[in-house]
Design a protein around this motif. Structure first.
Motif, PDB file in Angstrom:
ATOM      1  N   GLY A 174       0.813  -1.208   0.000  1.00 55.93           N
ATOM      2  CA  GLY A 174       0.000   0.000   0.000  1.00 55.93           C
ATOM      3  C   GLY A 174       0.847   1.258   0.000  1.00 55.93           C
ATOM      4  O   GLY A 174       1.645   1.495  -0.904  1.00 55.93           O
ATOM      5  N   ASP A 175       0.687   2.073   1.054  1.00 57.37           N
ATOM      6  CA  ASP A 175       1.420   3.335   1.146  1.00 57.37           C
ATOM      7  C   ASP A 175       2.838   3.152   1.676  1.00 57.37           C
ATOM      8  O   ASP A 175       3.561   4.133   1.853  1.00 57.37           O
ATOM      9  CB  ASP A 175       0.682   4.305   2.071  1.00 57.37           C
ATOM     10  N   PHE A 176       3.237   1.899   1.947  1.00 56.65           N
ATOM     11  CA  PHE A 176       4.509   1.660   2.608  1.00 56.65           C
ATOM     12  C   PHE A 176       5.390   0.679   1.844  1.00 56.65           C
ATOM     13  O   PHE A 176       4.928  -0.104   1.013  1.00 56.65           O
ATOM     14  CB  PHE A 176       4.278   1.100   4.021  1.00 56.65           C
ATOM     15  N   ILE A 177       6.658   0.730   2.157  1.00 57.12           N
ATOM     16  CA  ILE A 177       7.613  -0.319   1.841  1.00 57.12           C
ATOM     17  C   ILE A 177       7.943  -0.995   3.159  1.00 57.12           C
ATOM     18  O   ILE A 177       8.279  -0.330   4.148  1.00 57.12           O
ATOM     19  CB  ILE A 177       8.895   0.245   1.200  1.00 57.12           C
ATOM     20  N   ILE A 178       7.802  -2.307   3.199  1.00 56.15           N
ATOM     21  CA  ILE A 178       8.127  -3.068   4.410  1.00 56.15           C
ATOM     22  C   ILE A 178       9.523  -3.643   4.267  1.00 56.15           C
ATOM     23  O   ILE A 178       9.823  -4.360   3.308  1.00 56.15           O
ATOM     24  CB  ILE A 178       7.118  -4.199   4.648  1.00 56.15           C
ATOM     25  N   LEU A 194      21.772  -9.955  17.053  1.00 61.33           N
ATOM     26  CA  LEU A 194      22.034  -8.782  17.887  1.00 61.33           C
ATOM     27  C   LEU A 194      20.817  -8.414  18.729  1.00 61.33           C
ATOM     28  O   LEU A 194      20.893  -7.519  19.568  1.00 61.33           O
ATOM     29  CB  LEU A 194      22.425  -7.592  17.010  1.00 61.33           C
ATOM     30  N   GLY A 195      19.721  -9.093  18.491  1.00 65.39           N
ATOM     31  CA  GLY A 195      18.457  -8.821  19.154  1.00 65.39           C
ATOM     32  C   GLY A 195      17.345  -9.371  18.302  1.00 65.39           C
ATOM     33  O   GLY A 195      17.585 -10.100  17.330  1.00 65.39           O
ATOM     34  N   PRO A 196      16.096  -9.047  18.626  1.00 69.28           N
ATOM     35  CA  PRO A 196      14.973  -9.568  17.839  1.00 69.28           C
ATOM     36  C   PRO A 196      14.980  -9.016  16.417  1.00 69.28           C
ATOM     37  O   PRO A 196      15.434  -7.889  16.177  1.00 69.28           O
ATOM     38  CB  PRO A 196      13.739  -9.069  18.608  1.00 69.28           C
ATOM     39  N   PRO A 197      14.470  -9.758  15.467  1.00 73.64           N
ATOM     40  CA  PRO A 197      14.282  -9.208  14.125  1.00 73.64           C
ATOM     41  C   PRO A 197      13.205  -8.130  14.141  1.00 73.64           C
ATOM     42  O   PRO A 197      12.445  -8.014  15.104  1.00 73.64           O
ATOM     43  CB  PRO A 197      13.853 -10.417  13.299  1.00 73.64           C
ATOM     44  N   LYS A 198      13.143  -7.352  13.049  1.00 74.37           N
ATOM     45  CA  LYS A 198      12.230  -6.211  13.013  1.00 74.37           C
ATOM     46  C   LYS A 198      11.473  -6.143  11.694  1.00 74.37           C
ATOM     47  O   LYS A 198      12.004  -6.503  10.641  1.00 74.37           O
ATOM     48  CB  LYS A 198      13.006  -4.899  13.191  1.00 74.37           C
ATOM     49  N   MET A 199      10.242  -5.655  11.768  1.00 75.33           N
ATOM     50  CA  MET A 199       9.506  -5.172  10.608  1.00 75.33           C
ATOM     51  C   MET A 199       9.609  -3.651  10.630  1.00 75.33           C
ATOM     52  O   MET A 199       9.242  -3.020  11.631  1.00 75.33           O
ATOM     53  CB  MET A 199       8.039  -5.590  10.664  1.00 75.33           C
ATOM     54  N   ILE A 200      10.124  -3.073   9.553  1.00 75.03           N
ATOM     55  CA  ILE A 200      10.309  -1.622   9.495  1.00 75.03           C
ATOM     56  C   ILE A 200       9.488  -1.065   8.332  1.00 75.03           C
ATOM     57  O   ILE A 200       9.546  -1.591   7.216  1.00 75.03           O
ATOM     58  CB  ILE A 200      11.791  -1.242   9.326  1.00 75.03           C
ATOM     59  N   LEU A 201       8.720  -0.014   8.592  1.00 77.48           N
ATOM     60  CA  LEU A 201       7.898   0.613   7.558  1.00 77.48           C
ATOM     61  C   LEU A 201       8.545   1.913   7.079  1.00 77.48           C
ATOM     62  O   LEU A 201       9.001   2.728   7.888  1.00 77.48           O
ATOM     63  CB  LEU A 201       6.499   0.923   8.097  1.00 77.48           C
ATOM     64  N   TYR A 202       8.547   2.078   5.757  1.00 73.64           N
ATOM     65  CA  TYR A 202       9.016   3.314   5.124  1.00 73.64           C
ATOM     66  C   TYR A 202       7.907   3.834   4.227  1.00 73.64           C
ATOM     67  O   TYR A 202       7.149   3.059   3.644  1.00 73.64           O
ATOM     68  CB  TYR A 202      10.274   3.051   4.284  1.00 73.64           C
ATOM     69  N   GLU A 203       7.813   5.148   4.098  1.00 72.99           N
ATOM     70  CA  GLU A 203       6.801   5.736   3.240  1.00 72.99           C
ATOM     71  C   GLU A 203       7.159   5.495   1.773  1.00 72.99           C
ATOM     72  O   GLU A 203       8.289   5.728   1.346  1.00 72.99           O
ATOM     73  CB  GLU A 203       6.679   7.236   3.511  1.00 72.99           C
ATOM     74  N   PHE A 204       6.179   4.990   1.027  1.00 72.94           N
ATOM     75  CA  PHE A 204       6.429   4.618  -0.357  1.00 72.94           C
ATOM     76  C   PHE A 204       6.822   5.825  -1.208  1.00 72.94           C
ATOM     77  O   PHE A 204       7.690   5.741  -2.073  1.00 72.94           O
ATOM     78  CB  PHE A 204       5.185   3.947  -0.954  1.00 72.94           C
ATOM     79  N   ARG A 205       6.202   6.973  -0.938  1.00 74.15           N
ATOM     80  CA  ARG A 205       6.386   8.134  -1.829  1.00 74.15           C
ATOM     81  C   ARG A 205       7.781   8.725  -1.760  1.00 74.15           C
ATOM     82  O   ARG A 205       8.272   9.309  -2.722  1.00 74.15           O
ATOM     83  CB  ARG A 205       5.358   9.221  -1.512  1.00 74.15           C
ATOM     84  N   ASN A 206       8.476   8.570  -0.606  1.00 79.80           N
ATOM     85  CA  ASN A 206       9.791   9.198  -0.477  1.00 79.80           C
ATOM     86  C   ASN A 206      10.838   8.350   0.231  1.00 79.80           C
ATOM     87  O   ASN A 206      11.989   8.755   0.340  1.00 79.80           O
ATOM     88  CB  ASN A 206       9.675  10.548   0.244  1.00 79.80           C
ATOM     89  N   GLY A 207      10.453   7.195   0.719  1.00 77.28           N
ATOM     90  CA  GLY A 207      11.404   6.320   1.395  1.00 77.28           C
ATOM     91  C   GLY A 207      11.717   6.683   2.818  1.00 77.28           C
ATOM     92  O   GLY A 207      12.598   6.063   3.439  1.00 77.28           O
TER      93      GLY A 207
END
Length: 378
Positions: A174-178, A194-207
């Protein structure tokens, strides 16, 4: 809907997208063979892509092997219609390779700069814009960055910087890059968590960075899939730092993307080797059975019910032609419920094996060494 990338201005030469994802026989040509393959196998150690069909209930080869080059060391494919994409790590020179199933044509994209060969490409993900332009999101694990690449473009373009410690996937939602960060120590070369894994969201329009979620209680990241507003996340687990035996602490998480919350976290009772969606609505998770990485069985998760059909206490154990247990490396399924798996052999040929819906042996055919991915194209 996936938006056009506004910060990308290069004119791109696109590989021709041929046909649809069916391998039907042409009805106007009685006795003719299938017009395209329906099964694709990636052999990492043999550095080949092989294609197959099922004819009269038996596996049959289709066409000739696609050679991926002497430096190839990737382990996964993504595709749309006739176009496929894969990548090599820093040991192979960090390249992104697009190609055609039907013609074997290939186009190589590199990472920019003098250190580009050391970028350490992760698994690419095919993306399409509103004009059906084909590209791929590619994480550069050593650079902690995400790139976008296009067939025919000589260099990938950096989209996102400072992504995490070991970014293994980047997917549009959608509006994000995962971004999926395995959070492993690649700088020291130990690849220890190094710790737990992560899901990170970035805005699709500008990163730009938007938010992140730690998968507390999990280690590593093997694969992730998006199903509507949920992310299905397979955390493969950890290994003994001396013996490298699997610790058996793999997890599967269901994450609500909009709320950025973990809905469920499942102990899979082994280390996660692979996660592949079947065409029958089930997710097939190959896990280790014990301290031997090469002994595996399979869990199935139902997207519709949100529950395991065959959970850690009741796994599928595929059977070989003689009735003995067979260890798969990747498993998937046709819409009819028939199962496919590949076996991983480092020093010899592996096998592509067809099972019935009860995981009983039906047929097999040789594949190359180090088979690590299966695609069903129809």
């Amino acid at each position: 809907m996936v938006r056009r990338w506004k910060w990308v201005s290069a004119i791109v030469i696109i590989l021709t997208v041929i046909g649809c994802n069916n391998s039907a026989v042409d009805p106007d040509m009685p006795g003719a063979g299938p017009s395209q393959s329906e099964i694709v196998v990636l052999n990492s150690l043999s550095k080949t892509i092989q294609q197959f069909n099922i004819i009269d209930g038996k596996l049959a080869t289709f066409g000739t092997d696609i050679q991926l080059g002497a430096n190839y060391d990737g382990e996964a494919l993504d595709f749309v219609s006739d176009v496929w994409v894969t990548s090599t790590s820093q040991f192979g020179g960090s390249q992104i390779i697009f190609g055609s199933f039907s013609t074997g044509e290939q186009a190589i994209t590199t990472f920019p700069g003098d250190l580009g060969p050391l970028g350490d490409a992760g698994k690419p993900t095919i993306v399409l814009d509103a004009a059906a332009t084909i590209g791929a999101f590619v994480p550069a694990r050593a650079e902690d960055a995400i790139y976008i690449a296009f067939p025919g473009q000589s260099e990938a373009q950096r989209m996102i910087e400072e992504t995490g410690t070991f970014m293994v996937r980047a997917m549009p939602a959608g509006d994000f890059i995962i971004g999926i960060d395995a959070n492993l120590d690649d700088d020291a070369g130990t690849f220890a968590p190094l710790g737990p894994p992560k899901m990170i969201l970035y805005e699709f329009r500008n990163g730009d960075f938007f938010d992140e979620l730690e998968i507390t209680g999990a280690f590593g990241a093997t694969e992730a899939l998006i199903a509507q507003d949920e992310l299905v996340f397979l955390a493969g687990g950890s290994f003994d730092p001396v013996t490298f035996q699997p610790a058996g602490d793999g997890k599967m998480a269901l994450i609500n993307i909009s709320d950025r919350g973990i809905r469920d976290l499942y102990d899979i009772g082994g280390n996660g080797i692979a996660m592949e969606p079947g065409r029958n609505g089930l997710l097939y998770i190959v896990r280790t059975k014990g301290p031997d990485t090469y002994e595996t069985d399979v869990l199935t998760f139902n997207f519709f019910t949100g529950e395991f059909d065959r959970g850690p206490g009741n796994p599928i154990q595929p059977k070989d032609s003689d009735g003995s247990d067979l260890s798969c490396w990747v498993m998937t399924a046709f819409i009819t419920g028939e199962l496919l798996c590949v076996t991983f052999e480092a020093a010899s040929q592996g096998r592509l094996v067809l099972f019935d819906s009860d995981a009983l042996f039906v047929d097999q055919i040789p594949v190359g060494a180090g088979a690590t991915d299966i695609i069903i194209r129809n």
